[in-house]
Design a protein around this motif. Structure first.
Motif, PDB file in Angstrom:
ATOM      1  N   ALA A  99     -33.118  -4.543   4.704  1.00 17.09           N
ATOM      2  CA  ALA A  99     -32.491  -3.222   4.670  1.00 17.09           C
ATOM      3  C   ALA A  99     -32.458  -2.624   3.273  1.00 17.09           C
ATOM      4  CB  ALA A  99     -31.073  -3.318   5.231  1.00 17.09           C
ATOM      5  N   ASP A 102     -37.445  -0.212   0.267  1.00 14.22           N
ATOM      6  CA  ASP A 102     -37.694   1.220   0.457  1.00 14.22           C
ATOM      7  C   ASP A 102     -38.423   1.423   1.788  1.00 14.22           C
ATOM      8  OD1 ASP A 102     -38.085   3.915   0.258  1.00 14.22           O
ATOM      9  OD2 ASP A 102     -39.000   3.870  -1.742  1.00 14.22           O
ATOM     10  N   LEU A 103     -37.673   1.233   2.862  1.00 17.60           N
ATOM     11  CA  LEU A 103     -38.259   1.347   4.193  1.00 17.60           C
ATOM     12  C   LEU A 103     -38.714   2.772   4.484  1.00 17.60           C
ATOM     13  CD1 LEU A 103     -35.789  -0.878   6.249  1.00 17.60           C
ATOM     14  CD2 LEU A 103     -38.039  -1.509   5.359  1.00 17.60           C
ATOM     15  N   ASP A 104     -37.991   3.748   3.953  1.00 17.07           N
ATOM     16  CA  ASP A 104     -38.373   5.146   4.194  1.00 17.07           C
ATOM     17  C   ASP A 104     -39.784   5.411   3.692  1.00 17.07           C
ATOM     18  OD1 ASP A 104     -35.787   5.304   5.076  1.00 17.07           O
ATOM     19  OD2 ASP A 104     -35.249   7.049   3.883  1.00 17.07           O
ATOM     20  N   ARG A 108     -43.051   6.319   5.954  1.00 19.60           N
ATOM     21  CA  ARG A 108     -43.766   7.581   5.692  1.00 19.60           C
ATOM     22  C   ARG A 108     -45.230   7.351   5.393  1.00 19.60           C
ATOM     23  NH1 ARG A 108     -39.251   9.182   2.527  1.00 19.60           N
ATOM     24  NH2 ARG A 108     -40.429   8.571   0.671  1.00 19.60           N
ATOM     25  N   THR A 123     -32.559  -1.709  11.971  1.00 24.94           N
ATOM     26  CA  THR A 123     -32.580  -0.951  10.721  1.00 24.94           C
ATOM     27  C   THR A 123     -33.863  -0.140  10.601  1.00 24.94           C
ATOM     28  OG1 THR A 123     -31.205  -2.586   9.591  1.00 24.94           O
ATOM     29  CG2 THR A 123     -32.544  -1.149   8.204  1.00 24.94           C
ATOM     30  N   ILE A 124     -34.980  -0.750  10.919  1.00 22.02           N
ATOM     31  CA  ILE A 124     -36.258  -0.040  10.850  1.00 22.02           C
ATOM     32  C   ILE A 124     -36.257   1.146  11.810  1.00 22.02           C
ATOM     33  CG2 ILE A 124     -38.730  -0.232  11.334  1.00 22.02           C
ATOM     34  CD1 ILE A 124     -38.551  -3.158  10.363  1.00 22.02           C
ATOM     35  N   ALA A 126     -33.670   2.799  12.969  1.00 23.50           N
ATOM     36  CA  ALA A 126     -32.755   3.833  12.486  1.00 23.50           C
ATOM     37  C   ALA A 126     -33.403   4.683  11.398  1.00 23.50           C
ATOM     38  CB  ALA A 126     -31.475   3.188  11.961  1.00 23.50           C
ATOM     39  N   ARG A 127     -34.122   4.048  10.480  1.00 20.86           N
ATOM     40  CA  ARG A 127     -34.793   4.797   9.405  1.00 20.86           C
ATOM     41  C   ARG A 127     -35.902   5.670   9.990  1.00 20.86           C
ATOM     42  NH1 ARG A 127     -31.567   6.099   6.937  1.00 20.86           N
ATOM     43  NH2 ARG A 127     -33.164   7.107   5.620  1.00 20.86           N
ATOM     44  N   THR A 130     -34.389   8.763  11.620  1.00 21.88           N
ATOM     45  CA  THR A 130     -33.935   9.731  10.613  1.00 21.88           C
ATOM     46  C   THR A 130     -35.112  10.515  10.058  1.00 21.88           C
ATOM     47  OG1 THR A 130     -32.062   8.339   9.999  1.00 21.88           O
ATOM     48  CG2 THR A 130     -32.793   9.967   8.375  1.00 21.88           C
ATOM     49  N   LEU A 131     -36.240   9.847   9.875  1.00 22.79           N
ATOM     50  CA  LEU A 131     -37.434  10.494   9.323  1.00 22.79           C
ATOM     51  C   LEU A 131     -38.204  11.285  10.380  1.00 22.79           C
ATOM     52  CD1 LEU A 131     -38.711   7.494   7.179  1.00 22.79           C
ATOM     53  CD2 LEU A 131     -37.762   9.629   6.282  1.00 22.79           C
ATOM     54  N   ALA A 135     -42.274   3.944  13.259  1.00 24.40           N
ATOM     55  CA  ALA A 135     -42.512   2.788  12.395  1.00 24.40           C
ATOM     56  C   ALA A 135     -43.491   1.830  13.079  1.00 24.40           C
ATOM     57  CB  ALA A 135     -41.195   2.067  12.107  1.00 24.40           C
TER      58      ALA A 135
END
Length: 391
Positions: A99, A102-104, A108, A123-124, A126-127, A130-131, A135
């Motif tokens: 977590a 820099d998963l974002d 991306r 967690t992945i 959720a990110r 949000t983006l 993933a």
């Protein structure tokens, strides 16, 4: 205080040489990828973690891709992001994530993430939500290494959870994989259990509704010696760099690196002369000692003192006394030998040419070739021969 304001003199590149040079043969890298691909019969993922095993991650990655690799593998998210920043657009798997990474950025930039736990999966997802992106994930199962990977008891639940998230578009499971504990052993029983376990895991994933693009288990040794471990992709790490990955077996892998230094001082000494720290080594006869400006800060294992050899004027010469941080001493032979200041010293090279190989250094230091490679220090200048210019 005296301030020196005059400019530094221009460096004469024809005259000034570094004390130590690591030369990387990119044609050999490409040859080795092609060889693994031909033997395995499936696509190759080139492992370029740890700065390309110390040789330069971006340059090695480009040559591996040029040699036929279809994807790249790294340990960390940061390594994957460095490859993307260098303009490399190929498929990249980073198998260590949590977590706090820099998963974002990874999501991306299309970096594929290894995942073996429910919390990390959530967690992945959720990110990604949000983006507003999907993933890409490789689910990892532990098949006997007891390092990373999901426990077998948790595997079915992890697959069901991933499939549920796939349904809503935040996740795509593109791979199912594991890592072998005994890939270096030639006997089929060394990998049989892991092969069976991953085969069953792939069936479980399919039953949960997952359709991964690749299933992969084999690292270099299994890619070459264990056909059942190849599945739909093999990961090529040590073989990429010419290291023989299977105990007792030899493949047409070409050495990739050559580490050289030079003689900076010669001293003629009588029998019984103590050499280096502690004086534990004493010369057996009158001889010439050659000082070589490379030491354990540059990756020469201190443990290899009194055992290792280098190539000097076409002869194997022994490293005597303890290896120091910045230098080592070589017994250059009789006092009438033709060794001179400035002579090249081949520390690591091609055994076929009589030069000490990575395997020998590993034996002298009681370790493995990969540790020797990744330990080569930053002040050793890197030279790249035939480096690929395309991503």
């Amino acid at each position: 205080m005296t301030v020196i304001s005059s400019p530094l003199p221009t460096r004469d590149i024809d005259r000034v040489r570094p004390f130590a040079t690591l030369t990387v043969d990119h044609e050999a890298i490409m040859h080795n990828v092609c060889l693994v691909r031909a033997i395995a019969g499936v696509p190759v993922l080139a492992v370029v973690k740890a700065d390309g095993f110390g040789l330069g991650m971006t340059a090695v990655a480009r040559s591996a891709l040029r040699g036929g690799a279809v994807a790249l593998g790294v340990a960390t998210v940061d390594e994957a992001l460095r490859l993307r920043a260098a303009g490399i657009s190929a498929r990249i798997l980073a198998w260590l994530a949590d977590a706090q990474c820099d998963l974002d950025a990874a999501i991306r930039l299309g970096v594929e993430l290894g995942c073996s736990t429910g919390p990390l999966l959530e967690t992945i997802v959720a990110r990604a939500r949000t983006l507003g992106l999907t993933a890409r994930v490789h689910l990892e199962l532990d098949t006997g290494l007891s390092r990373g990977g999901a426990d077998r008891a948790d595997w079915a639940g992890l697959c069901r959870s991933a499939a549920a998230h796939e349904h809503f578009g935040a996740l795509r499971v593109v791979g199912v994989w594991s890592h072998l504990a005994r890939a270096n052993e030639a006997h089929p029983l060394a990998t049989a259990g892991a092969i069976e376990t991953l085969t069953e895991a792939a069936v479980t994933a399919a039953s949960a509704g997952l359709t991964p693009e690749v299933v992969h288990l084999a690292s270099s040794g299994a890619a070459l010696a264990h056909p059942g471990a190849r599945f739909s992709l093999v990961r090529c790490g040590q073989a990429l760099f010419g290291v023989q990955p299977v105990d007792g077996e030899q493949y047409d892998l070409r050495p990739v690196l050559r580490l050289t230094s030079r003689v900076v001082q010669l001293r003629r000494v009588p029998a019984g002369t103590a050499v280096s720290y502690g004086g534990g080594y004493r010369t057996e006869a009158e001889t010439t000692l050659a000082l070589v400006p490379i030491g354990y800060a540059d990756g020469i294992p201190r443990l290899a003192g009194d055992r290792a050899e280098v190539l000097l004027r076409g002869r194997r010469c022994r490293v005597v006394g303890r290896v120091s941080m910045d230098q080592l001493v070589v017994d250059a032979g009789p006092v009438d030998s033709e060794v001179a200041d400035g002579d090249e010293v081949v520390v690591i090279g091609d055994p076929a040419r009589g030069e000490p190989g990575l395997g020998e250094w590993a034996q002298w230091a009681h370790t493995i070739p990969q540790e020797i490679m990744t330990g080569i220090g930053s002040r050793v200048e890197r030279r790249h021969l035939g480096a690929a210019r395309v991503a």
